[in-house]
Design an enzyme around this catalytic site. Structure first.
Site, PDB file in Angstrom:
ATOM      1  N   ASP A  17      18.960  21.257  59.472  1.00 32.24           N
ATOM      2  CA  ASP A  17      19.909  21.715  58.669  1.00 32.24           C
ATOM      3  C   ASP A  17      20.929  22.611  59.739  1.00 32.24           C
ATOM      4  O   ASP A  17      21.049  23.947  59.127  1.00 32.24           O
ATOM      5  CB  ASP A  17      19.639  22.488  57.431  1.00 32.24           C
ATOM      6  CG  ASP A  17      18.597  21.901  56.612  1.00 32.24           C
ATOM      7  OD1 ASP A  17      18.631  20.667  56.456  1.00 32.24           O
ATOM      8  OD2 ASP A  17      17.390  22.609  56.114  1.00 32.24           O
ATOM      9  N   GLU A  71      24.075  17.607  47.979  1.00 32.25           N
ATOM     10  CA  GLU A  71      23.704  18.958  48.934  1.00 32.25           C
ATOM     11  C   GLU A  71      24.359  19.124  50.249  1.00 32.25           C
ATOM     12  O   GLU A  71      25.401  18.245  50.374  1.00 32.25           O
ATOM     13  CB  GLU A  71      22.259  18.940  48.985  1.00 32.25           C
ATOM     14  CG  GLU A  71      21.609  18.207  49.724  1.00 32.25           C
ATOM     15  CD  GLU A  71      19.957  18.062  49.910  1.00 32.25           C
ATOM     16  OE1 GLU A  71      19.524  18.949  49.406  1.00 32.25           O
ATOM     17  OE2 GLU A  71      19.417  17.249  50.757  1.00 32.25           O
TER      18      GLU A  71
END
Length: 336
Positions: free
Chosen positions: A30, A237
């Site tokens: 991420d 997301e």
């Protein structure tokens, strides 16, 4: 981050990745990349093997701290600057310190993060430091009115800062309606309008929301909202915002179909019109990214599971990103 319903993904040994992991000593995911004072800083999740069993809420993503990476140039030596913030130093935190982002204003660096509180509900927190690599000191309480996961903090050209956030399934976004918590709910179903990401302007001190949280509309070419059926295009997301030639580019992950997609709009609040795929699916269940300009070139930071072959032990990477003359983004495939 997200709920995982698939077993561990075995890596195809025949695949040749176009990029190598930025760091191999720890597992990272991420990646939120920024250029501060001419240097590149990457704020990733820190994946660990904690022994938590895989479940439908992503419990095996049991991260406990953040390591901040830095480099002088793309392709240069990457430094692990150690722990910038630990979950034990966040007074209100319970578990699962998921994907962060960072910002800089008036001599202070801000680290934004989602973590479950002691009632197991995701909230957004903020921590501050005078150094881009920390150590960061967390505020005593979460941001009021915050929820869900995957914060992206974007500075517009007028100096305003906005937080984009949200994630369905394990990210709990489906538990909210009009910013009100409904309790544990079912995941979105086919036939329903897809859940929408959120935006909130930040206050001048960068520590609270300035006004109410709003939904962001992602529209198809006919101006219609996507349904949950459109799970190869709808939001799941991993929000990211960047600006290119006066246009706002909102990019995100489709989660269970593993695309990184983007949509373009004329204001930071949207609406945004879907334009295509930035990154085709990578090895591993999750896909999460950032896009940053470095010395006139654009780069995509992303992750896969090259090092471990396990979907919860990931490694961050970077590759150059290219635009077409009409402003669309050329789709990247992470393997030769």
């Amino acid at each position: 981050m997200t709920m995982i319903t698939l077993s561990v993904v075995a890596q195809d040994s025949k695949k040749q990745p176009i990029s190598q992991p930025l760091i191999k000593e720890i597992y990272t995911a991420d990646p939120s990349a920024h250029v501060f004072n001419g240097k590149i800083y990457v704020y990733p999740s820190h994946d660990i093997e904690s022994g938590v069993a895989q479940d439908d809420e992503g419990g095996h993503f049991d991260m406990k701290d953040f390591h901040i990476l830095s480099m002088d140039k793309i392709g240069g030596k990457v430094k692990d600057n150690g722990v910038g913030l630990s979950i034990k130093d966040i007074p209100w935190a319970g578990r699962q310190l998921w994907a962060p982002d960072a910002a800089f204003k008036n001599g202070t660096y801000y680290l934004y993060f989602p973590v479950k509180d002691k009632k197991d509900i995701f909230r957004m927190g903020v921590a501050t430091s005078k150094s881009p690599v920390g150590p960061f000191k967390a505020e005593k309480e979460p941001i009021k009115g915050s929820y869900s996961i995957d914060p992206c903090v974007f500075k517009d050209t007028d100096g305003s800062f906005y937080m984009y956030f949200g994630g369905i399934w394990g990210g709990q976004l489906q538990r909210y309606d009009k910013n009100t918590y409904l309790g544990v709910t079912d995941n979105p179903k086919k036939g329903e309008v897809a859940r929408l990401p959120r935006i909130a302007k930040l206050t001048a001190d960068m520590k609270q929301f300035d006004g109410e949280v709003k939904e962001i509309k992602i529209l198809d070419e006919n101006g219609k909202l996507f349904l949950e059926d459109n799970n190869d295009k709808r939001f799941f997301e991993a929000s990211w915002m960047h600006k290119y030639k006066g246009k706002y580019y909102f990019s995100y992950s489709t989660g269970d179909t593993h695309n990184l997609c983007y949509a373009v709009g004329d204001t930071p609040y949207g609406p945004f019109t879907y334009k295509g795929v930035i990154l085709n699916p990578v090895d591993g269940w999750t896909s999460h990214h950032s896009i940053v300009e470095v010395k006139g070139k654009w780069y995509l930071f992303y992750h896969d599971i090259q090092l471990s072959g396990k979907t919860h032990l990931r490694n961050v990477k970077v590759t150059e990103l290219h635009y077409n003359p009409d402003g669309t983004i050329q789709t990247i495939t992470a393997y030769k």
